[in-house]
Design a protein around this motif. Sequence first.
Motif, PDB file in Angstrom:
ATOM      1  N   MET A  99       0.818  -1.207   0.000  1.00 18.64           N
ATOM      2  CA  MET A  99       0.000   0.000   0.000  1.00 18.64           C
ATOM      3  C   MET A  99       0.858   1.266   0.000  1.00 18.64           C
ATOM      4  SD  MET A  99      -3.062  -1.180  -0.032  1.00 18.64           S
ATOM      5  CE  MET A  99      -4.072   0.216   0.433  1.00 18.64           C
ATOM      6  N   ARG A 100       2.071   1.188   0.519  1.00 20.13           N
ATOM      7  CA  ARG A 100       2.955   2.350   0.581  1.00 20.13           C
ATOM      8  C   ARG A 100       3.963   2.281  -0.562  1.00 20.13           C
ATOM      9  NH1 ARG A 100       3.908   4.920   5.533  1.00 20.13           N
ATOM     10  NH2 ARG A 100       5.546   6.008   4.373  1.00 20.13           N
ATOM     11  N   LEU A 101       3.729   3.107  -1.592  1.00 17.38           N
ATOM     12  CA  LEU A 101       4.593   3.068  -2.767  1.00 17.38           C
ATOM     13  C   LEU A 101       6.018   3.510  -2.443  1.00 17.38           C
ATOM     14  CD1 LEU A 101       2.168   4.476  -5.503  1.00 17.38           C
ATOM     15  CD2 LEU A 101       2.613   2.106  -4.858  1.00 17.38           C
ATOM     16  N   ASP A 102       6.160   4.453  -1.490  1.00 16.40           N
ATOM     17  CA  ASP A 102       7.511   4.909  -1.145  1.00 16.40           C
ATOM     18  C   ASP A 102       8.322   3.804  -0.485  1.00 16.40           C
ATOM     19  OD1 ASP A 102       5.802   4.958   1.007  1.00 16.40           O
ATOM     20  OD2 ASP A 102       6.739   6.691   1.967  1.00 16.40           O
ATOM     21  N   LEU A 103       7.648   2.986   0.347  1.00 16.26           N
ATOM     22  CA  LEU A 103       8.357   1.878   0.986  1.00 16.26           C
ATOM     23  C   LEU A 103       8.713   0.793  -0.029  1.00 16.26           C
ATOM     24  CD1 LEU A 103       6.422   1.484   4.361  1.00 16.26           C
ATOM     25  CD2 LEU A 103       8.586   2.637   3.942  1.00 16.26           C
ATOM     26  N   LEU A 104       7.783   0.521  -0.954  1.00 15.17           N
ATOM     27  CA  LEU A 104       8.071  -0.465  -2.006  1.00 15.17           C
ATOM     28  C   LEU A 104       9.278  -0.023  -2.836  1.00 15.17           C
ATOM     29  CD1 LEU A 104       4.481  -1.368  -3.291  1.00 15.17           C
ATOM     30  CD2 LEU A 104       5.995  -2.757  -1.880  1.00 15.17           C
ATOM     31  N   PHE A 105       9.324   1.244  -3.171  1.00 16.78           N
ATOM     32  CA  PHE A 105      10.450   1.769  -3.948  1.00 16.78           C
ATOM     33  C   PHE A 105      11.755   1.653  -3.161  1.00 16.78           C
ATOM     34  CE2 PHE A 105      13.252   5.382  -4.948  1.00 16.78           C
ATOM     35  CZ  PHE A 105      13.488   5.132  -6.285  1.00 16.78           C
ATOM     36  N   PHE A 106      11.670   1.948  -1.857  1.00 16.58           N
ATOM     37  CA  PHE A 106      12.876   1.939  -1.025  1.00 16.58           C
ATOM     38  C   PHE A 106      13.485   0.539  -0.925  1.00 16.58           C
ATOM     39  CE2 PHE A 106      14.880   1.515   3.207  1.00 16.58           C
ATOM     40  CZ  PHE A 106      15.866   2.481   3.080  1.00 16.58           C
ATOM     41  N   ILE A 107      12.640  -0.510  -0.841  1.00 13.44           N
ATOM     42  CA  ILE A 107      13.160  -1.876  -0.710  1.00 13.44           C
ATOM     43  C   ILE A 107      13.271  -2.589  -2.061  1.00 13.44           C
ATOM     44  CG2 ILE A 107      12.349  -2.133   1.659  1.00 13.44           C
ATOM     45  CD1 ILE A 107       9.948  -3.630   0.674  1.00 13.44           C
ATOM     46  N   GLY A 108      13.036  -1.838  -3.154  1.00 10.38           N
ATOM     47  CA  GLY A 108      13.326  -2.377  -4.476  1.00 10.38           C
ATOM     48  C   GLY A 108      12.241  -3.212  -5.128  1.00 10.38           C
ATOM     49  N   TYR A 109      10.969  -2.994  -4.756  1.00 11.27           N
ATOM     50  CA  TYR A 109       9.869  -3.740  -5.371  1.00 11.27           C
ATOM     51  C   TYR A 109       9.127  -2.861  -6.373  1.00 11.27           C
ATOM     52  CZ  TYR A 109      10.221  -7.737  -2.230  1.00 11.27           C
ATOM     53  OH  TYR A 109      10.654  -8.855  -1.579  1.00 11.27           O
ATOM     54  N   ASP A 110       8.736  -3.458  -7.504  1.00 14.03           N
ATOM     55  CA  ASP A 110       7.940  -2.757  -8.507  1.00 14.03           C
ATOM     56  C   ASP A 110       6.463  -2.985  -8.224  1.00 14.03           C
ATOM     57  OD1 ASP A 110       7.279  -1.246 -10.682  1.00 14.03           O
ATOM     58  OD2 ASP A 110       8.688  -2.250 -12.046  1.00 14.03           O
ATOM     59  N   PHE A 111       5.594  -2.329  -9.024  1.00 14.73           N
ATOM     60  CA  PHE A 111       4.152  -2.409  -8.774  1.00 14.73           C
ATOM     61  C   PHE A 111       3.635  -3.847  -8.816  1.00 14.73           C
ATOM     62  CE2 PHE A 111       4.532   1.962 -10.422  1.00 14.73           C
ATOM     63  CZ  PHE A 111       3.962   2.639  -9.356  1.00 14.73           C
ATOM     64  N   ASP A 112       4.090  -4.623  -9.787  1.00 18.50           N
ATOM     65  CA  ASP A 112       3.530  -5.950  -9.998  1.00 18.50           C
ATOM     66  C   ASP A 112       4.383  -7.066  -9.396  1.00 18.50           C
ATOM     67  OD1 ASP A 112       5.611  -5.530 -11.696  1.00 18.50           O
ATOM     68  OD2 ASP A 112       4.616  -6.251 -13.513  1.00 18.50           O
ATOM     69  N   ASP A 113       5.401  -6.736  -8.613  1.00 17.11           N
ATOM     70  CA  ASP A 113       6.222  -7.764  -7.973  1.00 17.11           C
ATOM     71  C   ASP A 113       5.460  -8.406  -6.817  1.00 17.11           C
ATOM     72  OD1 ASP A 113       8.270  -7.281  -9.688  1.00 17.11           O
ATOM     73  OD2 ASP A 113       9.460  -6.077  -8.284  1.00 17.11           O
ATOM     74  N   GLU A 114       5.627  -9.717  -6.670  1.00 19.03           N
ATOM     75  CA  GLU A 114       4.989 -10.421  -5.564  1.00 19.03           C
ATOM     76  C   GLU A 114       5.732 -10.110  -4.261  1.00 19.03           C
ATOM     77  OE1 GLU A 114       3.719 -14.979  -4.228  1.00 19.03           O
ATOM     78  OE2 GLU A 114       4.762 -14.599  -6.132  1.00 19.03           O
TER      79      GLU A 114
END
Length: 279
Positions: free
Chosen positions: A1-16
């Motif tokens: 749900m947090r796009l900034d956290l996903l970006f920080f740990i290296g995950y893209d939108f569609d990554d599991e």
Amino acid sequence: MRLDLLFFIGYDFDDELPWHSTISRTRQLFPESVFEEVFTKVLSMCIEKGMVSGHTQAIDSAPIKANASMDTLELKVPEEDLQAHLRKIRVFSSMDKETPHRKSKDDKSDRGQRIVTASKKELGAIQSRNKKWSRDQDQRPGSGNKGCKYTSNKTHYSPTDPDARISVKPGKARKLNYLSQLSVDTASHVITDIRAYHADGKDNQQLPDIVERLHKRLWQQGLFWENCVADTGYSSGENYAYLEQKGLRSFIPPHGTYKGGPDGFIYNREEDYSLYQSV
């Protein structure tokens, strides 16, 4: 749900993403020492990047909701009545209708947590508060809780989480909580120390323990601590003297009822004494 956290740990939108139990369950298998080691390592990395200055630390607290319900609270009993009380509730589980008994099978509390330790004066104050609480609750518009009970840490405990304590903040409901004490370096707002305490303690009671732990942590990292910043909740004469003894400048405002010392004293800075001069 947090796009900034996903970006920080290296995950893209569609990554599991990792399954939630990786965090919520696996972490329960590790002892406290592992978390302390990880915290120290992360703090060291922040220091290496120049994000921590060390000289000014801000301290504050926040309640943490315990994983226990107010509905499971058990009534403490005097020490001499403990065995009789236990026999009664084991045989007649719903005998006391005024105080609902817990539905969990395991009582994790020890003997000391099930015994009333309050003085007669404290119990008398709780009894008076209970009458006022019941009256005020019954008078609420649409209230259906007739004859409700006021619970206190002096008279009740949680069998499912005995270390949790009843606490409340202005405008919030009474809940079983822990109290998190957090220290932050003011340079880049990096957390330098954190620990959970019982929620029925006061901030000013816990400050010396926080300072001792934080001072040691910063010293081990080669940092020199000069200024301690906190709100009024940490204010007390003992704490001001303690911080001065530790060589720390305190930026902690006194309580609103503080009016300062009597007039007519003149301070001699060179010889460190005060002289009273009648007006």
